[in-house]
Every structure is written in C-alpha cells, then in structure tokens.
Design a protein around this motif. Sequence first.
Motif, PDB file in Angstrom:
ATOM      1  N   GLU A 180       5.900  -7.915   2.065  1.00 19.78           N
ATOM      2  CA  GLU A 180       5.301  -6.962   2.980  1.00 19.78           C
ATOM      3  C   GLU A 180       4.826  -5.731   2.206  1.00 19.78           C
ATOM      4  OE1 GLU A 180       8.062  -6.064   6.083  1.00 19.78           O
ATOM      5  OE2 GLU A 180       8.479  -8.164   6.521  1.00 19.78           O
ATOM      6  N   GLN A 181       3.849  -5.065   2.764  1.00 19.81           N
ATOM      7  CA  GLN A 181       3.218  -3.906   2.124  1.00 19.81           C
ATOM      8  C   GLN A 181       4.233  -2.846   1.708  1.00 19.81           C
ATOM      9  OE1 GLN A 181      -0.089  -3.838   1.626  1.00 19.81           O
ATOM     10  NE2 GLN A 181      -0.319  -1.757   0.818  1.00 19.81           N
ATOM     11  N   SER A 191      -4.357  -3.350  -4.423  1.00 18.99           N
ATOM     12  CA  SER A 191      -4.219  -4.308  -3.328  1.00 18.99           C
ATOM     13  C   SER A 191      -5.335  -4.137  -2.309  1.00 18.99           C
ATOM     14  CB  SER A 191      -2.848  -4.136  -2.661  1.00 18.99           C
ATOM     15  OG  SER A 191      -2.658  -5.089  -1.632  1.00 18.99           O
ATOM     16  N   GLN A 192      -5.607  -2.899  -1.937  1.00 18.06           N
ATOM     17  CA  GLN A 192      -6.687  -2.632  -0.986  1.00 18.06           C
ATOM     18  C   GLN A 192      -8.023  -3.175  -1.496  1.00 18.06           C
ATOM     19  OE1 GLN A 192      -6.972   1.528   0.114  1.00 18.06           O
ATOM     20  NE2 GLN A 192      -4.748   1.763   0.101  1.00 18.06           N
ATOM     21  N   PHE A 249      -8.326  -7.059  -1.445  1.00 16.13           N
ATOM     22  CA  PHE A 249      -8.541  -7.608  -0.103  1.00 16.13           C
ATOM     23  C   PHE A 249      -9.901  -7.199   0.452  1.00 16.13           C
ATOM     24  CE2 PHE A 249      -4.068  -8.502  -0.359  1.00 16.13           C
ATOM     25  CZ  PHE A 249      -3.965  -9.708   0.349  1.00 16.13           C
ATOM     26  N   GLU A 263     -10.561 -11.399   3.436  1.00 11.53           N
ATOM     27  CA  GLU A 263      -9.629 -12.189   4.251  1.00 11.53           C
ATOM     28  C   GLU A 263      -8.293 -12.275   3.524  1.00 11.53           C
ATOM     29  OE1 GLU A 263     -10.623 -16.751   3.028  1.00 11.53           O
ATOM     30  OE2 GLU A 263     -12.198 -15.701   4.166  1.00 11.53           O
ATOM     31  N   ASP A 264      -7.268 -12.761   4.233  1.00 12.36           N
ATOM     32  CA  ASP A 264      -5.943 -12.889   3.623  1.00 12.36           C
ATOM     33  C   ASP A 264      -5.960 -13.944   2.514  1.00 12.36           C
ATOM     34  OD1 ASP A 264      -4.977 -10.966   5.308  1.00 12.36           O
ATOM     35  OD2 ASP A 264      -4.026 -12.360   6.702  1.00 12.36           O
ATOM     36  N   ILE A 306       0.087 -17.976   4.057  1.00 10.81           N
ATOM     37  CA  ILE A 306      -0.904 -16.913   4.063  1.00 10.81           C
ATOM     38  C   ILE A 306      -0.195 -15.595   3.753  1.00 10.81           C
ATOM     39  CG2 ILE A 306      -2.626 -15.674   5.429  1.00 10.81           C
ATOM     40  CD1 ILE A 306      -3.432 -18.516   4.941  1.00 10.81           C
ATOM     41  N   CYS A 307      -0.820 -14.774   2.924  1.00 11.20           N
ATOM     42  CA  CYS A 307      -0.216 -13.494   2.543  1.00 11.20           C
ATOM     43  C   CYS A 307      -1.254 -12.387   2.652  1.00 11.20           C
ATOM     44  CB  CYS A 307       0.317 -13.574   1.118  1.00 11.20           C
ATOM     45  SG  CYS A 307       1.292 -12.145   0.623  1.00 11.20           S
ATOM     46  N   ASP A 308      -0.819 -11.215   3.158  1.00  7.88           N
ATOM     47  CA  ASP A 308      -1.761 -10.100   3.325  1.00  7.88           C
ATOM     48  C   ASP A 308      -1.508  -8.961   2.340  1.00  7.88           C
ATOM     49  OD1 ASP A 308       0.559  -9.060   4.343  1.00  7.88           O
ATOM     50  OD2 ASP A 308      -0.240  -8.589   6.335  1.00  7.88           O
ATOM     51  N   THR A 309      -0.790  -9.239   1.251  1.00  8.27           N
ATOM     52  CA  THR A 309      -0.648  -8.292   0.146  1.00  8.27           C
ATOM     53  C   THR A 309      -0.747  -9.075  -1.164  1.00  8.27           C
ATOM     54  OG1 THR A 309       1.744  -8.441  -0.305  1.00  8.27           O
ATOM     55  CG2 THR A 309       1.052  -7.030   1.549  1.00  8.27           C
TER      56      THR A 309
END
Length: 498
Positions: free
Chosen positions: A139-140, A153-154, A157, A162-163, A185-188
């Motif tokens: 997590e972030q 990271s920003q 992405f 997309e993730d 799927i990961c968002d970081t």
Amino acid sequence: MGQDVEERKFTRQDRQRFRAKVHACLDALAEMLAGGQFEVSEPKIGMEVELNLVDGAMQPAMANAEVLEAIADPDFQTELGQFNIEINVAPRPLRGRHIRELETDLRASLDSADERARSVGSRLAMIGMLPTLTEQQFEQKWISANPRYDLLSQQIFAARGEDIELQISGVPLPGYDTRDDLNTICDTILPEAACTSVQLHLQIAPEAFAAHWNAAQALAGVQVALAANSPFFAGRALWHETRIPMFEQATDTRPLELKNQGVRPRVWFGERWITSIFDLFEENSRYFPSLLPVCSDEDPHAMLARGEAPSLSELKLHNGTVYRWNRPIYDIADGRYHLRLENRVLPAGPTIIDILADSAFYYGVVRAFVDADRPVWTQMSFDAAEENLHAAARNGFESHLYWPEVGWVSPQELVLRRLLPLADAGLAAYGVESDVRDRYLGVIEGRCLSRRSGAGWQREAVVAREKAGEDREQALAGMLADYLTRMHEGEPAHTWTW
C-alpha cells in the motif's frame, strides 16, 4: 538509492527543457570522451547491499527511519520501502588481500547494525526477496518518506495510465506436482522494493568500457544461476530468482498496447553488443521519456571550457530511471570525473562470504573475458545472453544455458569446466593473492558440486517444514528464522542443512 528529488508537479515545459538538457549533457559527454581526461584509478571493488527489515515474528518491519536513526551510520541509507535499507561499501583495491579484508569489515558493520536494529525491535535480513512479504504490504503508506520515491511512483503510473499487473508462473517445489502462480494487480511500485540486490561497481577507462559491459552481459545468466536467492513472493513458490521478472514488471511504464508495439521496457537487458559507453547513454535519451524532469542551472559546455568537471545532473538523473541489469555510471569524486560499470543482477545474501564469492567470480571472469584473444560476445548472439538470464532466473541450477563451442549446458558444468579457471586467471591478473582466490572461488565450486544456491536451500527447507505438517505461512516464517541464524553464523549457503 539515486538522487534526491523534492516533491513537485511537472509541466510540459519541464519535460521539453529536460530533454534539451539531456542532449546538452550528451554532447558534453561526447566531448569529454574525445578529450580523454577521465580519471582511471587502479581496479577497485565497490558495492551496495540492500537489506530487509523483519520483526520478531519474521514479518516485514515498516521501520527503516527508526532503524537508521538507531544505526546512526552514514553508510546506511533509506530505500524505496519502509522495510528496506541499504549499505554503501566504500571502494577498495581488488589486488592483494583487500577482498578478504572487505569480508571482515562488512561482517563487523552488519553485525553492529543488526544489534542496533534489534534495540528498536527489528532485525536485518540479507535475502533477495523477503518470503513473508504479502500483497498487503504494498500500500502507498509503506513507501519511504523520501519524496523521490513517492514522486517516482506517481510518474510511473502517470506514464503507464493504469495499475500494474504482476504475472509470474512458478516452478514446482521439489517433490510437488503442482505449481504456484502469481496473478495480481498493484497500484504502487512497492513490489520493486521486494527485490533486494547486491550491486557491484568497477571503475573503467572509457576505451575499455564497451568490452567490460559486453562481458558482464554475457555472464549475467551464469551469475544468476549460481547466486539465486529469491524463490518466494506473497506466499508463492515462483522462480529461483523471482527478483528478475518482478523488477521487470513492477516498474514497467508500458500498458499492453505499447508492449505490442515493441516499445522498450525501462528494466532492460538491452538489445545489442556495444562499441562505446556513449551507445548506452544515447539509447537512454532516444528511447525513454523522462520520469523525473528536474533541471539544474549548470551549463556543461561552459564548465568544460573553464576546465571544470560538469555534474551532468540531467544525464545522471535520467540514467537512474532506466534500470539496465548492467548500467553505465558517470560520476565525480574529488573534482575528477570517471566512469563505472554497475552490475545489478545479483540478489542480496545469503551470507557475507557468499556475496564476496559472487563478487570475486564476477570480477575475475569479466577480466578474463576482456583479456581473451577472441571475446565471448563475438561468438554468441545478444539474444542468447538475454535468454540465458531468464532461463537461469527461472530454474537456477536446473536451467540449460547456451554457450559458445559448448552448446546447451548446465550452469554447474559450464562453471566447473570453463569459467572457474578463467575467474582464477582474471583475479590473478588483478593481483589478488592465491589464498584469497581459493577461498572465494572454492565457495563457487562447492555450490556447483552440491547444486545448491540460497534459493535451493529455501525451497528444500520449506518443503521439509510442510511435510512435517506446517502450512505455507508457518513454513516461510520458520524457514526465514533458520535462514537468519545461518546468515549470522556465516557459513556459505551450500553447506546449510534444514
């Protein structure tokens, strides 16, 4: 760790200006290469070792700021995840007994750091991938406080749109018929932080850089087969060296459509043998958009005209966001500029002697390849070298590698029959004393004869625990506790039992 960057927003004009500054730096570098004023010192061994932090239950400890405060040593620095730190080892000569002395010094430094980390409830784990990490740790909020990491990271992405998909098909554990697969799927970019490595540095004269880079590329697959130490991720048994595919996917700025178009990835083996270090920096500027377009006020041409050493900060910053497995480095020390080759394929651990054995093998073989009358890279395709890397990462000692004049061969046979004598000759050419060569190359020989790397031991230890009735979570935590005990005892991993 990379250059520090303050938190900020980037405009379209920032990116255009940064591109122009990178090109100006390239022009300055070309002028410097033609001028032949680079410092060339005697060959030295230098390295960075990334470490994980765990608590008493062998779970990730999100405590790098607290641990670094307790260690209070400038050689130890932050890394991407709050469960990571890094030690930077000051360069020292390769000749004589310096590698042996480095082993002693590094052991003392890590023992002291671990003792201080324990005082704040954490322990140091020198392992390629922390086996008790779970997807919940990505997590972030678990990114380190340094603004560079969140900004990076920003930007990744934003470029991707997309993730990130992580898809790795595992290798069955010994005695198992089924395999584990990772599909998430990961968002970081924190899965990148799961990949902890040893990075080896070698200062090189400009005219010799291409030969050393080509040699290192040819050797990369063999290095990974010998040193694999990252078999588990998020409870799953994946590749012997899962760091390789994980790092490639975790920082990939390309959505599927750009992959289909053949756009190059930022974690990159490359696509050809080179003739100059300039080839690599030029490829970086040609193929990769900026992620951190921060410009300085420096005019590199004006500095050269005044006889000063330009920092080439834009070139360096951009180079730091293209993650080659063998990366060119431009740097300044004591007012003099120089070039280094950074080898990034090795995982951290399992022990100090294993790390130094991997280092000695690398430095020795690369030197022998460079000195050869007919270099190995003139006898094999670049694609074969890349395929060797991924085959070795997936299957370790069970892989089959392609080698000139041999064909398909196991890593252990290739090393025992061909590469160990070359490593010894290369180290001797550097002036490394014979008993020092024997100590570290003996570890490599022992690994090959036993066909057991750190990854092999981890896989076998988990199987033994699961057969004794433990579930996967218990087996991974128990294996890691045993690993840390043996890591501190310091015997090479191929001698470990479970």
